[in-house]
Write a protein that holds these residues in place. Structure first.
Motif, PDB file in Angstrom:
ATOM      1  N   ASN A   1      37.223  31.139  38.017  1.00 56.53           N
ATOM      2  CA  ASN A   1      37.768  32.194  38.860  1.00 56.53           C
ATOM      3  C   ASN A   1      38.121  31.649  40.241  1.00 56.53           C
ATOM      4  OD1 ASN A   1      38.421  34.666  39.988  1.00 56.53           O
ATOM      5  ND2 ASN A   1      36.309  34.968  40.679  1.00 56.53           N
TER       6      ASN A   1
ATOM      7  N   HIS B   1      38.472  35.673  45.138  1.00 52.98           N
ATOM      8  CA  HIS B   1      37.231  36.271  45.617  1.00 52.98           C
ATOM      9  C   HIS B   1      37.466  37.431  46.569  1.00 52.98           C
ATOM     10  CE1 HIS B   1      36.247  32.150  44.318  1.00 52.98           C
ATOM     11  NE2 HIS B   1      35.190  32.751  43.793  1.00 52.98           N
TER      12      HIS B   1
ATOM     13  N   GLN C   1      36.044  49.886  35.590  1.00 58.06           N
ATOM     14  CA  GLN C   1      34.603  49.956  35.333  1.00 58.06           C
ATOM     15  C   GLN C   1      34.329  49.929  33.826  1.00 58.06           C
ATOM     16  OE1 GLN C   1      32.428  49.730  37.988  1.00 58.06           O
ATOM     17  NE2 GLN C   1      31.158  49.184  36.225  1.00 58.06           N
TER      18      GLN C   1
ATOM     19  N   VAL D   1      34.899  46.452  32.467  1.00 54.69           N
ATOM     20  CA  VAL D   1      33.852  45.503  32.860  1.00 54.69           C
ATOM     21  C   VAL D   1      32.581  45.789  32.067  1.00 54.69           C
ATOM     22  CG1 VAL D   1      32.383  44.771  34.766  1.00 54.69           C
ATOM     23  CG2 VAL D   1      34.839  45.047  35.115  1.00 54.69           C
ATOM     24  N   ASN D   2      32.301  47.072  31.820  1.00 50.63           N
ATOM     25  CA  ASN D   2      31.117  47.407  31.019  1.00 50.63           C
ATOM     26  C   ASN D   2      31.233  46.848  29.613  1.00 50.63           C
ATOM     27  OD1 ASN D   2      30.084  48.781  33.149  1.00 50.63           O
ATOM     28  ND2 ASN D   2      30.614  50.831  32.386  1.00 50.63           N
TER      29      ASN D   2
ATOM     30  N   LYS E   1      31.955  41.167  28.631  1.00 50.94           N
ATOM     31  CA  LYS E   1      31.110  40.288  29.436  1.00 50.94           C
ATOM     32  C   LYS E   1      31.978  39.318  30.215  1.00 50.94           C
ATOM     33  CE  LYS E   1      26.763  40.320  27.009  1.00 50.94           C
ATOM     34  NZ  LYS E   1      26.197  39.850  25.749  1.00 50.94           N
TER      35      LYS E   1
ATOM     36  N   GLN F   1      34.179  40.832  36.547  1.00 47.97           N
ATOM     37  CA  GLN F   1      33.601  41.531  37.693  1.00 47.97           C
ATOM     38  C   GLN F   1      34.692  42.230  38.493  1.00 47.97           C
ATOM     39  OE1 GLN F   1      32.240  39.067  40.888  1.00 47.97           O
ATOM     40  NE2 GLN F   1      33.579  37.357  40.338  1.00 47.97           N
TER      41      GLN F   1
ATOM     42  N   VAL G   1      40.097  43.132  39.288  1.00 43.64           N
ATOM     43  CA  VAL G   1      39.147  42.615  38.305  1.00 43.64           C
ATOM     44  C   VAL G   1      39.406  41.132  38.129  1.00 43.64           C
ATOM     45  CG1 VAL G   1      38.271  42.840  35.950  1.00 43.64           C
ATOM     46  CG2 VAL G   1      39.211  44.836  37.128  1.00 43.64           C
TER      47      VAL G   1
ATOM     48  N   ARG H   1      37.441  37.175  36.616  1.00 48.23           N
ATOM     49  CA  ARG H   1      36.356  36.604  35.809  1.00 48.23           C
ATOM     50  C   ARG H   1      35.144  36.370  36.694  1.00 48.23           C
ATOM     51  NH1 ARG H   1      40.951  34.173  34.159  1.00 48.23           N
ATOM     52  NH2 ARG H   1      40.699  32.462  35.620  1.00 48.23           N
ATOM     53  N   GLU H   2      33.967  36.389  36.097  1.00 44.63           N
ATOM     54  CA  GLU H   2      32.761  36.104  36.864  1.00 44.63           C
ATOM     55  C   GLU H   2      32.764  34.660  37.328  1.00 44.63           C
ATOM     56  OE1 GLU H   2      29.499  37.209  34.436  1.00 44.63           O
ATOM     57  OE2 GLU H   2      29.385  39.227  35.264  1.00 44.63           O
ATOM     58  N   ASP H   3      32.106  34.430  38.458  1.00 44.89           N
ATOM     59  CA  ASP H   3      32.106  33.048  38.978  1.00 44.89           C
ATOM     60  C   ASP H   3      31.191  32.167  38.147  1.00 44.89           C
ATOM     61  OD1 ASP H   3      33.837  33.219  41.287  1.00 44.89           O
ATOM     62  OD2 ASP H   3      32.382  34.731  41.942  1.00 44.89           O
TER      63      ASP H   3
END
Lengths: 230, 258, 241
Positions: B26, B29, B88, B91-92, B95, B98, B254, B256-258
């Motif tokens: 990702n 930020h 939301q 994201v739920n 996986k 964020q 939205v 990707r998670e870091d």
């Protein structure tokens, strides 16, 4: 009347929205052109494999794979194939979407072109093969100089038709966010919430291209028919 | 011909290899990082329009929000700008994603109806006002937004004489506003329109279609209203009429998670 | 020149040739006759392996065709001209290109050499003015004469004719037979499957009667037609003469 003028203005002129259509048209033409090219080359090779197997019983393995290919491609919608290539085969890759479009539509078209070519080859009288063989021309040379020129001429209308079908099928390219002609119209619609004009404009552009292609094909047909008078 | 086969096999191997390759890290930020990035949106949402204003960004309009999220997960794009509630939900359910704290833009959802059909518009507007005043609309919304909603927030009145049908065009791929669950279309918009219909004495009929077909359906009279988390822009108001807003939402980013 | 030993050919359970043995010498003109379905065309087509024999051998100029490699087979065919019942001209090519295609693509002649040779052949078959025409513009008899010229351009050692006049209108049979006679007079080795008894009587050095997959009788034309031995041949001749 002024209402229509106003709508035309807001659909095409304001914010240079006509550019969505011209850029989309460019994408559509690029995809169609290269997909036709890919489809012709690949389809031609598959047809040779299939016809050779039909005629001589050789190339069993290649023919087996060719048949699987044809079954799968012709048995599934092109849109699903497009999505699979984009999201499954090229998962996790940042890949040029125009390339994905060319690949998906080209691979799809190849299956249809292959069967067109094959039927063209099979429609040539077996006597032509025998005449070639009796003169000492081997299978490859007979195919190249005697069968294919005749087969090609026979299938030309069907090939032209396939190009036209392909052009129109590329309209589902928007599903992978490719901004083709149809998507260009969709974008305008999503901004202005005006359906009539963008849809009609898109339809007209497709129609003009198809009419142009039809004209080209019939002209080419006429030229080839000259060598086969009577 | 064997050569061709070899080439084909090699091609397949390469694609398999592609499939296995890792997803890029990702790089977004905050909203400032969006400059020059590839941003996915759902075509027809205001996210698409806003994303177009970001410097050097390449905007890709997907037909469905879910497709944009899929592309994000696979690393084909760097970020997705989408309405906060669907964000939301996505994201739920997925996986590794964020939502950034930056709010991209605030907006209101409204019900669309055909220009000139002001009688219907006024009736719905009045019904909405009433539902807002008696707290029913809040009740419905709060049921659907949150982690464990019971998915039934409004039951239409049973013994009621209904004088006609109200056709609602929607695209059931926009949770929690509308989505398919167990073969039925459910969500905030559905419950709200059921409540509106109870006020008006009409029977609600839902027509599920592609998002970009909704306005065409309304303008051609195939549907009376378009209810699909649609936000009002001056451009759109020229071609279709909107009621008052019934929900306020924001566009969020939205990644990707870091 | 061609030696055929116990040649058999079957399609599944259907036995067409049941063991044919014969020898064709250089310069011979062998005419093969027989009732339809007797296997005479299959026999001819086995001679240049357009049909793959089931068993037996065919020795052409000292080489067994049935054992020849694919590559060698095509080289041998260059030496065996074949004329078909339905001509099988190449409809997409002009007459001159019909004649030059094989020698040029096989690398035997340059285009110029081939054209020179083709023009000579066209003159020989009396169709020099048709070199730029297309096959569909010709009559049946003209087509067959072109087909013969096409085979001749390859300079074959033997010519095989598979019912060359059967598909022609009666008035065109003569021009083709005359051309074949001319070839015979020039000393060409020929194997001709035909129903033209007059041609057999006049041109053949030997007539072969194939019946039910075997050679039932072979003889000089005089003996063959005036003094047939085999009862089925007698019956056959009584019908066709």
């Amino acid at each position: 009347m002024s209402d229509l003028m106003y709508k035309i203005h807001s659909t095409f002129i304001e914010g240079d929205r006509w550019k969505y259509l011209t850029n989309g048209l460019k994408t559509t033409l690029i995809i169609t052109f290269f997909a036709v090219l890919l489809g012709m080359v690949l389809g031609f090779l598959i047809a040779i494999v299939r016809a050779t197997h039909d005629k001589t019983g050789k190339m069993k393995i290649a023919n087996f794979f060719a048949k699987i290919y044809l079954t799968v491609i012709r048995g599934t919608p092109v849109m699903v194939q497009l999505l699979i290539i984009y999201y499954v085969i090229f998962a996790s890759v940042r890949i040029d979407k125009t390339f994905v479009g060319i690949l998906a539509f080209g691979l799809n078209s190849a299956a249809y072109v292959a069967e067109i070519f094959r039927s063209g080859i099979m429609s040539i009288d077996n006597g032509q093969f025998e005449a070639g063989a009796s003169l000492g021309l081997n299978y490859r040379k007979t195919m190249m100089y005697i069968i294919m020129p005749q087969a090609f001429k026979n299938v030309l209308p069907a090939l032209g038709n396939e190009c036209i079908v392909l052009l129109k099928e590329t309209s589902v390219a928007g599903y992978i966010a490719l901004e083709d002609l149809t998507k260009g119209g969709d974008i305008i619609r999503s901004v202005t919430y005006e359906a009539f004009l963008p849809l009609i404009a898109v339809a007209l552009i497709y129609l003009i291209i198809v009419m142009f292609l039809t004209m080209l094909v019939s002209r080419l047909e006429r030229r080839l028919a000259k060598s086969d008078r009577g | 011909m064997k050569k061709l086969l070899n080439v084909l096999t090699a091609g397949m191997l390469i694609t398999v290899c592609f499939t296995g390759c890792g997803v890029p890290k990702n790089t977004v930020h905050s909203s400032d990082d969006l400059k020059g990035k590839v941003i996915g949106t759902q075509l027809g949402t205001t996210g698409y329009i806003f994303a177009g204003d970001i410097e050097n960004a390449k905007v890709e309009g997907y037909n469905k929000g879910a497709d944009a999220i899929q592309a994000l997960k696979q690393g084909k794009i760097d970020a997705v700008i989408i309405d906060s509630e669907p964000a939301q939900e996505f994201v739920n359910k997925n996986k590794g994603l964020q939502i950034l704290p930056d709010v991209f833009a605030e907006e209101e959802y409204s019900i669309a109806y055909k220009k000139g059909n002001d009688e219907l518009g006024k009736k719905i507007d009045d019904a909405l006002t009433k539902l807002k005043e008696n707290g029913k609309l809040d009740e419905i919304t709060s049921h659907w937004v949150g982690n464990d909603p019971d998915r039934v927030s409004y039951v239409p009145e049973k013994d009621m004489e209904r004088t006609g049908v109200l056709v609602m065009a929607t695209n059931a791929e926009f949770p929690p506003y509308e989505s398919m669950e167990n073969g039925e279309i459910v969500g905030i918009d559905v419950d709200m329109m059921n409540a509106v219909c109870d006020e008006l004495g009409l029977k609600l009929k839902i027509d599920n279609m592609e998002f970009d077909s909704i306005i065409a359906a309304v303008n051609s009279g195939k549907a009376d209203v378009g209810v699909a988390g649609m936000s009002v822009t001056p451009e759109r108001e020229k071609n279709v009429s909107f009621t008052q807003g019934y929900a306020s939402t924001k566009q969020v980013i939205v990644v990707r998670e870091d | 020149m061609i030696e055929v030993n116990d040649l058999k050919k079957s399609f599944g359970d259907l036995h067409i040739l049941k063991g044919i043995t014969t020898k064709i010498e250089k310069g011979e003109k062998v005419v093969v006759i027989g009732p339809s379905g007797s296997g005479k065309s299959t026999f001819l087509r086995c001679l240049n392996r357009l049909e793959q024999p089931t068993s037996g051998s065919i020795i052409f100029e000292g080489e067994d065709l049935t054992k020849a490699s694919e590559k060698r087979l095509y080289e041998i065919r260059e030496k065996m001209g074949m004329v078909f019942q339905h001509f099988h001209l190449f409809p997409h090519l002009s007459i001159i290109r019909n004649l030059t295609l094989a020698p040029v693509k096989l690398g035997l002649m340059s285009q110029a050499e081939a054209e020179k040779s083709a023009r000579a052949m066209l003159k020989k078959v009396g169709l020099a003015d048709k070199e730029n025409a297309f096959p569909n513009q010709l009559s049946g008899g003209q087509k067959q004469r072109i087909a013969i010229a096409r085979a001749l351009v390859m300079n074959p050692d033997v010519m095989l004719f598979d019912e060359p006049t059967s598909a022609l209108d009666p008035e065109m049979v003569g021009e083709v037979l005359n051309l074949m006679k001319q070839l015979a007079d020039e000393g060409m080795t020929m194997v001709v499957v035909t129903h033209e008894m007059g041609f057999a009587r006049e041109v053949a050095s030997r007539v072969v009667f194939i019946d039910q997959g075997v050679i039932a009788e072979e003889n000089t034309p005089e003996e063959f037609f005036t003094n047939p031995q085999n009862p089925r041949l007698q019956q056959f001749l009584s019908k066709v003469l």
